[in-house]
Design a protein around this motif. Structure first.
Motif, short mmCIF file in Angstrom:
data_model
loop_
_atom_site.label_atom_id
_atom_site.label_comp_id
_atom_site.label_asym_id
_atom_site.label_seq_id
_atom_site.Cartn_x
_atom_site.Cartn_y
_atom_site.Cartn_z
N GLU A 110 1.13 -1.85 7.49
CA GLU A 110 1.76 -2.90 6.68
C GLU A 110 3.01 -2.36 6.00
O GLU A 110 3.10 -1.18 5.66
CB GLU A 110 0.76 -3.38 5.64
CG GLU A 110 1.16 -4.66 4.96
CD GLU A 110 0.01 -5.26 4.16
OE1 GLU A 110 0.31 -5.99 3.20
OE2 GLU A 110 -1.17 -5.03 4.48
N ALA A 161 -3.77 2.11 -4.35
CA ALA A 161 -3.15 0.82 -4.68
C ALA A 161 -1.82 0.71 -3.95
O ALA A 161 -1.10 1.70 -3.81
CB ALA A 161 -2.92 0.71 -6.18
N TYR A 162 -1.51 -0.49 -3.48
CA TYR A 162 -0.22 -0.70 -2.82
C TYR A 162 0.27 -2.10 -3.10
O TYR A 162 -0.49 -3.01 -3.41
CB TYR A 162 -0.30 -0.41 -1.32
CG TYR A 162 -1.23 -1.31 -0.54
CD1 TYR A 162 -0.75 -2.41 0.14
CD2 TYR A 162 -2.60 -1.05 -0.48
CE1 TYR A 162 -1.59 -3.23 0.86
CE2 TYR A 162 -3.45 -1.86 0.24
CZ TYR A 162 -2.94 -2.95 0.91
OH TYR A 162 -3.78 -3.76 1.62
N TRP A 163 1.59 -2.25 -3.02
CA TRP A 163 2.25 -3.51 -3.31
C TRP A 163 2.96 -3.96 -2.04
O TRP A 163 4.00 -3.43 -1.68
CB TRP A 163 3.24 -3.32 -4.45
CG TRP A 163 2.58 -3.14 -5.76
CD1 TRP A 163 2.43 -4.09 -6.73
CD2 TRP A 163 1.96 -1.95 -6.29
NE1 TRP A 163 1.75 -3.57 -7.81
CE2 TRP A 163 1.45 -2.27 -7.57
CE3 TRP A 163 1.77 -0.65 -5.81
CZ2 TRP A 163 0.78 -1.33 -8.36
CZ3 TRP A 163 1.09 0.27 -6.59
CH2 TRP A 163 0.61 -0.08 -7.85
N GLY A 209 2.37 -9.13 -5.06
CA GLY A 209 0.97 -8.88 -5.39
C GLY A 209 0.63 -7.41 -5.37
O GLY A 209 1.48 -6.55 -5.09
N GLU A 210 -0.61 -7.11 -5.64
CA GLU A 210 -1.13 -5.75 -5.65
C GLU A 210 -2.45 -5.76 -4.91
O GLU A 210 -3.28 -6.64 -5.12
CB GLU A 210 -1.32 -5.28 -7.09
CG GLU A 210 -1.83 -3.88 -7.24
CD GLU A 210 -1.97 -3.48 -8.71
OE1 GLU A 210 -1.94 -2.27 -8.96
OE2 GLU A 210 -2.14 -4.35 -9.58
N ARG A 211 -2.66 -4.77 -4.03
CA ARG A 211 -3.90 -4.69 -3.27
C ARG A 211 -4.50 -3.30 -3.41
O ARG A 211 -3.79 -2.34 -3.73
CB ARG A 211 -3.63 -5.01 -1.80
CG ARG A 211 -3.17 -6.44 -1.63
CD ARG A 211 -3.18 -6.83 -0.19
NE ARG A 211 -2.60 -8.16 -0.06
CZ ARG A 211 -1.95 -8.56 1.01
NH1 ARG A 211 -1.81 -7.76 2.05
NH2 ARG A 211 -1.45 -9.77 1.05
N PHE A 212 -5.78 -3.21 -3.11
CA PHE A 212 -6.50 -1.96 -3.33
C PHE A 212 -7.37 -1.61 -2.13
O PHE A 212 -7.91 -2.49 -1.47
CB PHE A 212 -7.41 -2.08 -4.56
CG PHE A 212 -6.67 -2.44 -5.81
CD1 PHE A 212 -6.00 -1.49 -6.55
CD2 PHE A 212 -6.64 -3.76 -6.24
CE1 PHE A 212 -5.32 -1.83 -7.70
CE2 PHE A 212 -5.96 -4.11 -7.39
CZ PHE A 212 -5.30 -3.15 -8.12
N PRO A 246 -11.37 -2.19 1.84
CA PRO A 246 -10.52 -3.05 1.03
C PRO A 246 -11.36 -3.87 0.05
O PRO A 246 -12.55 -4.07 0.28
CB PRO A 246 -9.84 -3.96 2.06
CG PRO A 246 -10.85 -4.06 3.15
CD PRO A 246 -11.58 -2.74 3.18
N ASP A 274 -11.57 -5.93 -4.22
CA ASP A 274 -11.13 -6.05 -5.60
C ASP A 274 -11.39 -4.74 -6.33
O ASP A 274 -12.34 -4.02 -6.03
CB ASP A 274 -11.89 -7.18 -6.30
CG ASP A 274 -11.57 -8.54 -5.70
OD1 ASP A 274 -10.42 -8.73 -5.28
OD2 ASP A 274 -12.48 -9.38 -5.64
#
Length: 97
Positions: free
Chosen positions: A15, A48-50, A55-58, A82, A84
């Motif tokens: 990604e 963590a990545y943006w 947004g922000e994902r983990f 992946p 929350d």
């Protein structure tokens, strides 16, 4: 920059992201596209990545190796999950026990 998460049998994620934060033995560190190339060991923890779309994902990762070369970051790990942030804390605890 391109973020690739590699597991033993597959490419878990590929990604485009704006930045990321990972956990190493000495603590958390961030990476942006213009940072110098590097290699780092990862501890079991939260990555963590943006994404470029916002947004922000983990991800919880079971340790591994991170290689930043040019505009690509590759993370080799045995397991990535992946989810929350709150749910992933439990996954990390399972990784270290």
């Amino acid at each position: 920059m391109k973020l690739k998460i590699l597991q033993p049998q597959s490419v878990f994620m590929d990604e485009t992201v704006e930045k990321m934060v990972a956990q190493g033995p000495e603590g958390a560190f961030g990476i942006r596209p213009r940072h110098l190339d590097m290699v780092a060991a990862l501890s079991p923890g939260i990555l963590a990545y943006w994404p470029s779309g916002g947004g922000e994902r983990f991800l919880a990762v079971n340790g591994g190796i991170l290689v930043k070369q040019g505009k690509t970051v590759q993370v080799a790990t045995r397991m990535a999950v992946p989810g929350d942030l709150g749910d992933l804390q439990a996954a990390v605890r399972r990784f270290v026990t």
